[in-house]
Enzyme design. Sequence first.
Site, PDB file in Angstrom:
ATOM      1  N   LYS A 199     -19.068 -15.190 -37.916  1.00  0.00           N
ATOM      2  CA  LYS A 199     -18.975 -15.250 -36.453  1.00  0.00           C
ATOM      3  C   LYS A 199     -20.121 -16.029 -35.808  1.00  0.00           C
ATOM      4  CE  LYS A 199     -16.193 -11.141 -36.627  1.00  0.00           C
ATOM      5  NZ  LYS A 199     -16.193  -9.703 -36.896  1.00  0.00           N
ATOM      6  N   SER A 245     -18.519 -10.919 -41.848  1.00  0.00           N
ATOM      7  CA  SER A 245     -18.613 -11.184 -40.411  1.00  0.00           C
ATOM      8  C   SER A 245     -19.754 -12.083 -39.966  1.00  0.00           C
ATOM      9  CB  SER A 245     -18.690  -9.864 -39.637  1.00  0.00           C
ATOM     10  OG  SER A 245     -17.420  -9.257 -39.581  1.00  0.00           O
ATOM     11  N   SER A 279     -19.057  -7.228 -33.176  1.00  0.00           N
ATOM     12  CA  SER A 279     -18.388  -7.883 -34.301  1.00  0.00           C
ATOM     13  C   SER A 279     -16.868  -7.776 -34.196  1.00  0.00           C
ATOM     14  CB  SER A 279     -18.858  -7.289 -35.635  1.00  0.00           C
ATOM     15  OG  SER A 279     -18.533  -8.143 -36.709  1.00  0.00           O
ATOM     16  N   LYS A 291     -26.882 -11.434 -37.412  1.00  0.00           N
ATOM     17  CA  LYS A 291     -25.510 -10.927 -37.492  1.00  0.00           C
ATOM     18  C   LYS A 291     -25.318 -10.143 -38.773  1.00  0.00           C
ATOM     19  CE  LYS A 291     -21.320 -10.348 -36.091  1.00  0.00           C
ATOM     20  NZ  LYS A 291     -21.294  -9.074 -36.868  1.00  0.00           N
TER      21      LYS A 291
END
Length: 447
Positions: free
Chosen positions: A75, A72, A131, A244
């Site tokens: 992103k 993720s 997320s 992140k």
Amino acid sequence: MKRIFRFVLITLLVFSVTLGSLSKTSVSADDKKTSDWPEGPKVFATTAVLIDASTGTVLYDKKCHKKMYPASITKIMTALLTIENCNLNDTVTFSDKAVNSLNYFEDANIGCQVGEKMKVKDCLYALMLSSANEVATALGEHVGGDVKKFAEMMNARAREAGANDAHFANANGLHDENHYVTAYDMAMITRAAASHEVFNEIVNTVTYTIPKNNKRKQIFSSQQRHKMVSPYNAVYYDGIIGGKTGYTDQAGTTLVTYAKRKGMTLICVVLHSNGENVYKDTKLLLDYGFDNFEKMDISKVDSSFSNQKETLASPFNNQVSSIEADSNATLIVPKGVKYSDLSRKVTFKQEKDSFAQIDYSYLDHTVGSAKLSFKVTKAETKPAASKQSTTESETTTKPSPKKSFKIPKYMISLLIVLLILIGILTLLLLQKRKMNRIRAQKRQRNR
């Protein structure tokens, strides 16, 4: 003629600076610095990197160019493209593909419905804090038209950011064999994202409320997953800006984090770690960076261009040509390293606002660079004084004592290069005349 003059001027000035650099950095064997690059910590992650955001200097590297699955942290790129291509008040409509292309029991999501309409701003918070995978796909469709075209945009933007080994296949980072990055790639992508203040504000948020909309009848509280951002968490990091989190079975735990202390912003990326060690790895690397390195302002240490402009008036007009270095350029060096310990290299590199670049290095590490620009300005002309004022001045003022003239060091290098060029041109002219005489003699014999 003006173009020739400009070329010669640039060549002489840049060459004189290079000579000056050599004279500054050339020291005896006894005086050479023997210290090594600061030793980095041992981390659990398979690959990791720590860079300085302002210069891109790599401070720590553990297989940072090895291709890995990102999960993720993908992103970050999705958010970057959204910020650069959308208005925060634009409306995103969730398609059937965006909503139903994931497993709602396993994949992170915020329960969006087909036909739901959300502002881009709300989507970005859901993307980076919760997320949300369906939000990532919806943003990809909104920006690119469809996921495939958006992936092409991701790959193109990665190259622009200096992430040359990354290849994206989707907007959310769910596993795909053709979807991979390197730790260095993600650091460079984060560096690009961090240049947008709205991105920094989003990733520094602990809780964000997503309002009701046409499908959502209750407000939704989006919670930050990056534990180092929350002041109430045991792993909170002082100076944290954000980052992140990421996880898939194939990628393991991935984490991007960046923080600011002592005027430096450092970006840390760890790939294929695990939930227990990912924050330990990150803290070790950030502490290593802030404890062992410091910022050096080029304008304060390099007088070649920053503190004084290199100028030369053209004999063909009343213009003054000058070469100037980027006054905002900085270096990141190990603590205790002096400017005289660095080496410099000038590279001609034509860009929009510059024609060359100075790269600074210590040992085998590039620690920063500065762009060089060529500027032409009109020479200042002083109005001629009248005879009457001159006479009055002479009768009312005493002659000032003569001041000694001191030739600047860089002019000595420039004059040496100029003499060499004159010598070469003279030899070429003599050679040309000799060849002309030989040709004339041959023509006479052939008559």
